[in-house]
Design an enzyme around this catalytic site. Structure first.
Site, mmCIF file in Angstrom:
data_model
loop_
_atom_site.group_PDB
_atom_site.id
_atom_site.type_symbol
_atom_site.label_atom_id
_atom_site.label_comp_id
_atom_site.label_asym_id
_atom_site.label_seq_id
_atom_site.Cartn_x
_atom_site.Cartn_y
_atom_site.Cartn_z
ATOM 1 C CB SER A 11 -69.674 -5.359 13.078
ATOM 2 O OG SER A 11 -70.389 -6.252 12.240
ATOM 3 C CG HIS A 36 -73.480 -3.353 14.162
ATOM 4 N ND1 HIS A 36 -74.443 -2.271 14.238
ATOM 5 C CD2 HIS A 36 -73.229 -3.590 12.887
ATOM 6 C CE1 HIS A 36 -74.895 -2.210 12.853
ATOM 7 N NE2 HIS A 36 -74.115 -2.874 12.124
ATOM 8 C CG ASP A 38 -73.695 -5.976 10.254
ATOM 9 O OD1 ASP A 38 -74.269 -5.199 10.124
ATOM 10 O OD2 ASP A 38 -72.211 -5.929 10.554
ATOM 11 C CG MET A 40 -75.829 -8.918 5.415
ATOM 12 S SD MET A 40 -73.949 -8.532 4.583
ATOM 13 C CE MET A 40 -73.136 -7.570 5.549
ATOM 14 C CG HIS A 69 -77.302 -2.830 9.844
ATOM 15 N ND1 HIS A 69 -75.918 -2.605 9.140
ATOM 16 C CD2 HIS A 69 -78.104 -2.185 8.695
ATOM 17 C CE1 HIS A 69 -76.156 -1.863 7.945
ATOM 18 N NE2 HIS A 69 -77.545 -1.811 7.742
ATOM 19 C CG MET A 71 -77.648 -4.278 5.420
ATOM 20 S SD MET A 71 -75.912 -4.518 5.733
ATOM 21 C CE MET A 71 -76.033 -5.362 7.175
ATOM 22 C CG MET A 140 -75.092 2.025 5.374
ATOM 23 S SD MET A 140 -74.415 0.830 6.704
ATOM 24 C CE MET A 140 -73.114 -0.008 6.062
ATOM 25 C CG ASP A 182 -72.368 -0.454 9.773
ATOM 26 O OD1 ASP A 182 -71.093 -0.636 9.942
ATOM 27 O OD2 ASP A 182 -73.306 -1.036 9.754
#
Ligand code: DX5
Ligand code: ZN
Length: 229
Positions: A11, A36, A38, A40, A69, A71, A140, A182
């Site tokens: 990540s 990966h 992320d 957010m 991913h 979020m 998660m 993760d």
């Protein structure tokens, strides 16, 4: 033990953002299967990170798939933007989309693999009726929002339950589904996580918090290979 090949997905949340191109090239050279990524939004999770512009910027630096991913809430508007920016896999949290089936279809229509992400407190029943539309299940093992948290041990039971669902689905003629984990994945727990059924392992601080990402990657991969026998 999972029969699928094992993959590590570093990540970039824990990478040096001032040298991101170099960081992602280093993990591909070390042998990483995925990047990966992320995302957010300071709404679904209490943190704010990176969007499609950064995905587009790293795309030319690697040939391995970019595993986005999300979020974020809502989800749908970002799907075409990330597909255009070079994402290969897009996962989202089912409670963040009002129409989970539609969002999954939209991801595949944009040429990406689609997946659902389960927080530690989110039940797996969101998978009911949707297995044919899913390429990846991401569990998660921390509450999402930050790197460097501690692995929640009850994730091992949840992994076994998800593995059972996937194996039954495949035995009944269904499509293969990757099982990713993760949060808090380290050298001292990656073996047990693999034995519980995961085949894809996100690792942020274990890779980028090491003296160099190559060393971090190799350390956890060695443990993983030992567990895989
Ligand atoms: C947490 C993120 C993770 C995180 C993992 O919300 O989804 O991908 O970067 O970081 P580590 O491996 O440090 O727990
Ligand atoms: Zn993640």
């Amino acid at each position: 033990m999972a029969t699928a090949p094992i993959r590590i997905a570093p990540s970039i949340l824990s990478a040096d953002f001032a040298r991101l191109g170099e960081e992602v090239r280093a993990i591909e050279a070390a042998g990483a299967a995925l990047v990966h990524f992320d995302v957010m939004d300071n709404h679904y999770v209490p943190n704010l990170t990176i969007g499609p512009l950064v995905c587009e910027a790293i795309r030319p630096h690697v040939t391995i798939p970019i595993d986005v991913h999300l979020m974020v809430e809502p989800v749908d508007a970002l799907v075409p933007l990330f597909a255009k920016a070079g994402a290969n896999i897009i996962t989202f949290h089912p409670e963040a989309s009002k129409h989970v089936d539609r969002t999954l279809s939209m991801i595949r229509e944009h040429g990406c693999k689609a997946g659902l992400v389960f927080n530690p407190g989110t039940p797996l029943h969101y998978l009911d009726h949707l297995m044919d539309k899913i390429d990846m299940i991401l569990l998660m093992s921390v509450n999402p929002g930050f790197g460097g948290q501690k692995f929640i041990p009850s994730t091992l039971d949840k992994l076994r339950a998800a593995r059972l669902r996937i194996d039954r689905h495949v035995e009944a003629g269904g499509n293969p589904i990757w099982l990713e984990v993760d949060g808090g994945v380290k050298a001292d727990n990656i073996g047990a996580i693999a034995v519980a059924g995961a085949d894809t392992f996100v690792a942020g601080s274990a890779v980028f918090g090491a003296p160099d990402p190559d060393k971090g990657y190799r350390t956890i991969m060695r443990q993983l290979q030992q567990a895989a026998g």
